[in-house]
Design a protein around this motif. Structure first.
Motif, mmCIF file in Angstrom:
data_model
loop_
_atom_site.group_PDB
_atom_site.id
_atom_site.type_symbol
_atom_site.label_atom_id
_atom_site.label_comp_id
_atom_site.label_asym_id
_atom_site.label_seq_id
_atom_site.Cartn_x
_atom_site.Cartn_y
_atom_site.Cartn_z
ATOM 1 N N GLY A 67 1.436 3.304 -10.821
ATOM 2 C CA GLY A 67 1.759 2.539 -9.627
ATOM 3 C C GLY A 67 0.630 1.761 -8.990
ATOM 4 O O GLY A 67 0.872 0.915 -8.131
ATOM 5 N N VAL A 68 -0.625 2.005 -9.393
ATOM 6 C CA VAL A 68 -1.762 1.341 -8.759
ATOM 7 C C VAL A 68 -2.063 0.035 -9.483
ATOM 8 O O VAL A 68 -2.380 0.036 -10.675
ATOM 9 C CB VAL A 68 -3.014 2.243 -8.754
ATOM 10 N N THR B 45 0.828 -1.205 0.000
ATOM 11 C CA THR B 45 0.000 0.000 0.000
ATOM 12 C C THR B 45 0.859 1.250 0.000
ATOM 13 O O THR B 45 0.679 2.153 -0.834
ATOM 14 C CB THR B 45 -0.941 0.004 1.208
ATOM 15 N N PHE B 46 1.806 1.341 0.910
ATOM 16 C CA PHE B 46 2.681 2.510 0.954
ATOM 17 C C PHE B 46 3.525 2.618 -0.312
ATOM 18 O O PHE B 46 3.732 3.719 -0.846
ATOM 19 C CB PHE B 46 3.594 2.445 2.179
ATOM 20 N N ALA B 47 4.045 1.484 -0.795
ATOM 21 C CA ALA B 47 4.891 1.519 -1.993
ATOM 22 C C ALA B 47 4.106 2.014 -3.201
ATOM 23 O O ALA B 47 4.620 2.820 -4.003
ATOM 24 C CB ALA B 47 5.468 0.134 -2.261
ATOM 25 N N GLN B 48 2.866 1.562 -3.356
ATOM 26 C CA GLN B 48 2.074 2.002 -4.495
ATOM 27 C C GLN B 48 1.651 3.459 -4.363
ATOM 28 O O GLN B 48 1.592 4.193 -5.362
ATOM 29 C CB GLN B 48 0.860 1.090 -4.669
ATOM 30 N N ASP C 208 1.761 15.999 1.669
ATOM 31 C CA ASP C 208 1.122 16.988 0.796
ATOM 32 C C ASP C 208 0.689 16.384 -0.534
ATOM 33 O O ASP C 208 -0.327 16.793 -1.112
ATOM 34 C CB ASP C 208 2.064 18.162 0.541
ATOM 35 N N ASP C 209 1.449 15.415 -1.032
ATOM 36 C CA ASP C 209 1.058 14.760 -2.278
ATOM 37 C C ASP C 209 -0.213 13.947 -2.104
ATOM 38 O O ASP C 209 -1.042 13.853 -3.023
ATOM 39 C CB ASP C 209 2.193 13.857 -2.780
ATOM 40 N N LEU C 210 -0.377 13.338 -0.943
ATOM 41 C CA LEU C 210 -1.604 12.591 -0.686
ATOM 42 C C LEU C 210 -2.817 13.521 -0.688
ATOM 43 O O LEU C 210 -3.901 13.128 -1.127
ATOM 44 C CB LEU C 210 -1.509 11.852 0.650
ATOM 45 N N ARG D 107 4.673 5.480 -5.409
ATOM 46 C CA ARG D 107 4.813 5.484 -6.866
ATOM 47 C C ARG D 107 3.761 6.378 -7.502
ATOM 48 O O ARG D 107 4.052 7.135 -8.435
ATOM 49 C CB ARG D 107 4.688 4.044 -7.399
ATOM 50 N N LEU D 108 2.534 6.312 -7.016
ATOM 51 C CA LEU D 108 1.467 7.186 -7.501
ATOM 52 C C LEU D 108 1.862 8.654 -7.395
ATOM 53 O O LEU D 108 1.592 9.454 -8.291
ATOM 54 C CB LEU D 108 0.188 6.929 -6.702
ATOM 55 N N CYS D 109 2.543 8.976 -6.302
ATOM 56 C CA CYS D 109 2.931 10.370 -6.044
ATOM 57 C C CYS D 109 4.280 10.741 -6.673
ATOM 58 O O CYS D 109 4.801 11.825 -6.400
ATOM 59 C CB CYS D 109 2.951 10.629 -4.546
#
Length: 352
Positions: free
Chosen positions: A261-262, A213-216, A239-241, A219-221
């Motif tokens: 990344g998802v 979950t954190f890794a994806q 902030d990206d979240l 990557r998303l961010c």
């Protein structure tokens, strides 16, 4: 020694066969991964469907065969909260045992946090100073803190991404702001209540996150791709979240899987994961988390390496023996003691 570690989580059952040599990192020999999708096959009461159990039995059988095929001397097979918290968890374990001769054990949440911390310390080293760890799974989130090899504080909270998706988010999209806010407030309250002891300790020098979950989310961010290697620095910024949570809320599962990344297998729960990550970082006053590539499996490997059990009785199969993680008591944290062995050797029943 050559060791197989089989980790059954809420989404997949993954086997890693490694060579363990003192003073060296585990060297991967073989990786086998099967999607079992336990989380999506779990109803609101926590019961896992028979279709998912059948997938899991097949995955365990294939993993055991792969471990033997790779000449693993031992197989450590464990399940975390997905099965541990299921009302039919005991029946699932019995069915797996009967069908595969593999004893799949529950990993206690606190032990899971301690072993994941051990992995993070092994990766980050002593220069990381007092270390804070966060790990979001499907059924639970683990937090751990300490200056040593094992944590002084180890927590397991019912804040897994799959669990919260099932109980707190509607099926319809877009997911409205009021629902996202309600989940954020719930996570904030649970974490804030749990970490009162942590707030009395010195601030961590290094804060890391493990889990898919954190890794994806990283990557998303914008964090580097997996092909950049384990040593590429990957950081998740709070902030990206803030930017991506509304975007995830607007999209269907299929549309989320189109994002960087998802993975499609985790698209359904990635919004809840992002909200948990954001609220947790907010409570802990963290602007960012560094992604650590080592997690629970590596923690089991390191713990096994430093706690060699007494050899078992001779077996019918001359070259194989299998062990199971049992986690019967929390691992000790006194600096002058090794944590007690939590691996129980059992004779192999012969070829799978």
């Amino acid at each position: 020694m050559r060791l197989g570690v089989l980790d059954v989580g809420s989404n997949s059952a993954q086997l890693r066969v490694v060579d363990l040599i003192p003073d060296l990192p585990p060297e991967t020999v073989r990786v086998v991964k099967h999607l079992v999708r336990l989380a999506e096959a779990t109803d609101r009461h926590g019961v896992i469907s028979q279709i998912a159990v059948d997938r899991l039995v097949h995955a365990v059988r294939q993993a055991a065969a792969a471990a033997q095929g790779a000449d693993a001397e031992e197989l450590i097979a464990f399940a975390t909260s997905a099965i541990r918290d299921a009302p039919n968890g005991g029946e699932i374990i019995a069915e797996i045992q009967a069908a595969t001769d593999v004893t799949l054990r529950f990993m206690d949440g606190e032990v899971e946090a301690r072993l994941t911390f051990l992995a993070a310390r092994g990766w980050c080293g002593w220069s990381a100073g007092p270390l804070l760890l966060a790990d979001i799974g499907g059924g639970s989130m683990e937090l751990a803190y300490g200056p040593g090899r094992y944590p002084e504080i180890a927590l397991s909270l019912p804040l897994g991404a799959a669990r919260l998706t099932r109980h707190h988010l509607p099926h319809q999209v877009p997911v409205k702001k009021k629902h996202r806010r309600a989940l954020h407030d719930h996570v904030h309250s649970v974490v804030a209540h749990a970490v009162t002891e942590l707030e009395k300790r010195p601030r961590p020098i290094t804060a890391v996150a493990t889990s898919k979950t954190f890794a994806q989310l990283a990557r998303l961010c914008g964090a580097p791709k997996a092909k950049k290697g384990l040593h590429a620095r990957r950081i998740l910024h709070r902030d990206d979240l803030d930017e991506y949570i509304p975007e995830l809320a607007r999209r269907t599962d299929a549309e989320r899987a189109e994002l960087r990344g998802v993975k499609s297998s985790r698209a359904h729960q990635i919004l809840a994961g992002a909200i948990v990550a954001h609220a947790t970082m907010e409570v802990l006053k963290l602007n960012s988390l560094t992604i650590c590539p080592w997690a629970i499996r590596e923690g089991v490997m390191l713990h096994r390496l430093e706690n060699q059990p007494v050899p078992p009785e001779p077996m019918a199969s001359p070259a194989k023996r299998f062990v199971s993680a049992v986690g019967r008591s929390p691992l000790r944290t006194e600096p002058d003691q090794h944590p007690p062995r939590h691996l129980q050797a059992v004779p192999a029943k012969g070829p799978v």
